[in-house]
Design a protein around this motif. Structure first.
Motif, PDB file in Angstrom:
ATOM      1  N   THR A 148       0.727  -1.194   0.121  1.00  0.00           N
ATOM      2  CA  THR A 148       0.206  -0.174  -0.075  1.00  0.00           C
ATOM      3  C   THR A 148       0.808   1.283  -0.119  1.00  0.00           C
ATOM      4  O   THR A 148       0.616   2.273  -0.506  1.00  0.00           O
ATOM      5  N   LYS A 149       2.128   1.215   0.542  1.00  0.00           N
ATOM      6  CA  LYS A 149       2.975   2.354   0.621  1.00  0.00           C
ATOM      7  C   LYS A 149       3.579   2.536  -0.902  1.00  0.00           C
ATOM      8  O   LYS A 149       3.977   3.624  -1.106  1.00  0.00           O
ATOM      9  N   LEU A 150       3.623   1.551  -1.498  1.00  0.00           N
ATOM     10  CA  LEU A 150       4.085   1.595  -2.885  1.00  0.00           C
ATOM     11  C   LEU A 150       3.297   1.980  -3.920  1.00  0.00           C
ATOM     12  O   LEU A 150       3.288   2.743  -5.018  1.00  0.00           O
ATOM     13  N   LEU A 151       1.871   1.612  -3.851  1.00  0.00           N
ATOM     14  CA  LEU A 151       0.918   1.689  -4.961  1.00  0.00           C
ATOM     15  C   LEU A 151       0.130   2.835  -4.470  1.00  0.00           C
ATOM     16  O   LEU A 151      -0.101   3.668  -5.511  1.00  0.00           O
ATOM     17  N   ALA A 152      -0.303   3.221  -3.243  1.00  0.00           N
ATOM     18  CA  ALA A 152      -1.172   4.107  -2.983  1.00  0.00           C
ATOM     19  C   ALA A 152      -0.462   5.484  -3.589  1.00  0.00           C
ATOM     20  O   ALA A 152      -1.258   6.390  -3.933  1.00  0.00           O
ATOM     21  N   PRO A 153       0.651   5.959  -2.909  1.00  0.00           N
ATOM     22  CA  PRO A 153       1.329   7.341  -3.353  1.00  0.00           C
ATOM     23  C   PRO A 153       1.344   7.530  -4.846  1.00  0.00           C
ATOM     24  O   PRO A 153       1.048   8.414  -5.443  1.00  0.00           O
ATOM     25  N   ALA A 250       8.291   1.863   3.578  1.00  0.00           N
ATOM     26  CA  ALA A 250       8.424   0.453   3.133  1.00  0.00           C
ATOM     27  C   ALA A 250       9.549  -0.321   3.341  1.00  0.00           C
ATOM     28  O   ALA A 250       9.359  -1.710   3.683  1.00  0.00           O
ATOM     29  N   ALA A 251      10.529   0.344   3.623  1.00  0.00           N
ATOM     30  CA  ALA A 251      11.909  -0.417   3.989  1.00  0.00           C
ATOM     31  C   ALA A 251      11.535  -1.203   5.357  1.00  0.00           C
ATOM     32  O   ALA A 251      12.336  -2.026   5.716  1.00  0.00           O
ATOM     33  N   PHE A 252      10.722  -0.744   6.337  1.00  0.00           N
ATOM     34  CA  PHE A 252      10.262  -1.295   7.373  1.00  0.00           C
ATOM     35  C   PHE A 252       9.134  -2.156   7.376  1.00  0.00           C
ATOM     36  O   PHE A 252       9.169  -3.519   7.665  1.00  0.00           O
ATOM     37  N   LEU A 321      15.026   0.882  11.353  1.00  0.00           N
ATOM     38  CA  LEU A 321      13.776   0.390  11.045  1.00  0.00           C
ATOM     39  C   LEU A 321      13.875  -0.970  10.456  1.00  0.00           C
ATOM     40  O   LEU A 321      12.925  -1.613  10.738  1.00  0.00           O
ATOM     41  N   PHE A 322      14.735  -1.257   9.583  1.00  0.00           N
ATOM     42  CA  PHE A 322      14.688  -2.403   8.879  1.00  0.00           C
ATOM     43  C   PHE A 322      15.008  -3.422   9.782  1.00  0.00           C
ATOM     44  O   PHE A 322      14.242  -4.584   9.585  1.00  0.00           O
ATOM     45  N   PHE A 323      16.029  -3.481  10.546  1.00  0.00           N
ATOM     46  CA  PHE A 323      16.474  -4.464  11.387  1.00  0.00           C
ATOM     47  C   PHE A 323      15.301  -4.787  12.588  1.00  0.00           C
ATOM     48  O   PHE A 323      14.955  -5.871  12.826  1.00  0.00           O
TER      49      PHE A 323
END
Length: 421
Positions: A148-153, A250-252, A321-323
């Protein structure tokens, strides 16, 4: 007729895809909530309420959905749930007042209850030694938060936020139909009707269920809360635009969903306790670091006043955040390995209860993030709160394990004495 192995993997694939789409819809306010906040002039607490409202209904419905899955089978319950959400998702674009967004959000949130349907539905198609991995793969549908963070924006930039509900409703309908075609039912997976509703709900008093609920409220509830909050955090703290903020967030969300399967494998191999313990220590360390706010201070030296700045850059913030996203992904799977190991005959009911606790954490935490931000003006208070939650979980888990260990030793001693007598 399709072979048993084909049915297993077809059910797993279709259920994981369906859960990813449901989770994508469940988290949609993480992105579209930002232009809605600007349009309505909401403060941070109200934004937290807007983002978290779908999580509330998705959490409350998990217990009955888990019970219905035990009684009627996961295929029909999952399919009906997706169909029931199509029209409310489409109708969201017509909302204009804050209360309307909240009301429709409550109905849309039912999609989040799909976890308590898919978990027992998938688990019962696999042997016990494979259930951790199978449930982990299914749980990787949490990656819908990243989708949703990749598509919605992209949709918002191209056609405005109102187009997002239209696209999402079409995706949900198509996924529901595909799910029905690709999945199967097995009457042996249905819990006997002799098990009463009261007996299933009585599981909520079990100390193990309470512990697993608290742990899941940290690893899953914290994941949901951060998935809802991080886009806004990047916009406010590091001044990114919506598209870039959502991409970094999205990295998280992505590892926090996809790597859940890895957590299932770890849990099968090393045991739920060892894996969960490591997860909590990683979370505490990262949240402790992230809790430190951006700080400027001046020290009087022999050469005069010297100014210093302490703070985390957006690069290091994203890495950390990734970790923590990886740790949460593993922890979500390890907690449900506990459930599959300890309650094989009531996976649906117990997963519903534990899922409810996790969802309630995901509902309450964003509101608390907003309230703390409004009261203090310090955005990193969100991580201070999460550090405290992880600490409580680590202490409780350690205490429960010690009690269990010494309880087993006492039982062994009593048996030895009885044998000598």
């Amino acid at each position: 007729m399709a072979s048993q192995k084909y049915k297993q993997y077809s059910v797993l694939f279709a259920s994981t895809l369906a859960f990813a789409v449901c989770f994508m819809i469940w988290m949609m306010f993480a992105v579209i909530g930002i232009p809605i906040q600007q349009k309505l002039g909401l403060n941070a607490t109200e934004f937290g309420m807007l983002a978290a409202t779908p999580v509330l209904s998705g959490s409350l419905i998990r217990v009955p959905l888990g019970i219905w899955t035990d009684r009627f089978g996961g295929r029909i319950v999952f399919f009906a749930l997706m169909l029931a959400c199509v029209i409310p998702v489409f109708a969201l674009q017509f909302a204009t007042e804050f209360w309307q967004f909240l009301a429709i959000g409550l109905v849309i949130g039912l999609a989040g209850g799909s976890f308590s349907v898919g978990t027992p539905y998938v688990a019962r198609w696999f042997r016990k030694e494979q259930q951790g991995l199978a449930m982990g793969i299914f749980g990787a549908g949490n990656a819908g938060a990243a989708l949703t963070k990749l598509l919605a924006p992209v949709i918002i930039v191209a056609a405005g936020w109102q187009m997002v509900p239209t696209v999402y409703a079409a995706i949900l309908l198509g996924t529901a139909l595909l799910f029905w075609v690709m999945t199967y039912s097995d009457p042996s997976h249905i819990v006997s009707s002799k098990v009463t509703l009261g007996e299933q709900l009585a599981l909520m008093k079990n100390p193990k269920v309470l512990l697993y609920s608290q742990l899941y409220s940290v690893v899953f509830g914290g994941y949901v809360a951060l998935a809802l909050w991080m886009t806004k955090y990047y916009v406010g703290e590091y001044h990114f635009d919506l598209k870039h903020a959502a991409f970094l967030a999205a990295a998280f969300s992505l590892p926090g969903g996809v790597l859940r399967a890895l957590g299932g494998w770890f849990s099968d191999k090393f045991g739920a306790h060892k894996v969960t313990e490591v997860v909590l220590w990683v979370m505490m360390l990262v949240f402790f670091i992230l809790s430190y706010p951006q700080t400027d201070f001046v020290i009087q030296t022999t050469k005069g006043a010297t100014a210093y700045h302490l703070g985390i850059t957006h690069e290091w913030f994203t890495i950390l955040l990734f970790f923590v996203g990886v740790a949460m992904a593993v922890g979500k799977a390890s907690v449900f390995k506990y459930v599959a190991d300890d309650f094989p005959g009531n996976i649906g009911a117990v997963s519903g209860i534990v899922g409810l606790a996790g969802g309630m954490g995901g509902f309450l935490l964003p509101i608390m993030f907003g309230a703390l931000l409004d009261m203090t003006g310090v955005r990193s208070t969100a991580f201070m709160l999460l550090f405290g939650c992880a600490l409580v979980g680590a202490v409780w888990l350690n205490f429960a394990e010690r009690k269990h260990h010494y309880g087993e030793k006492d039982d062994a001693a009593r048996k030895a004495v009885a044998a000598q007598a």
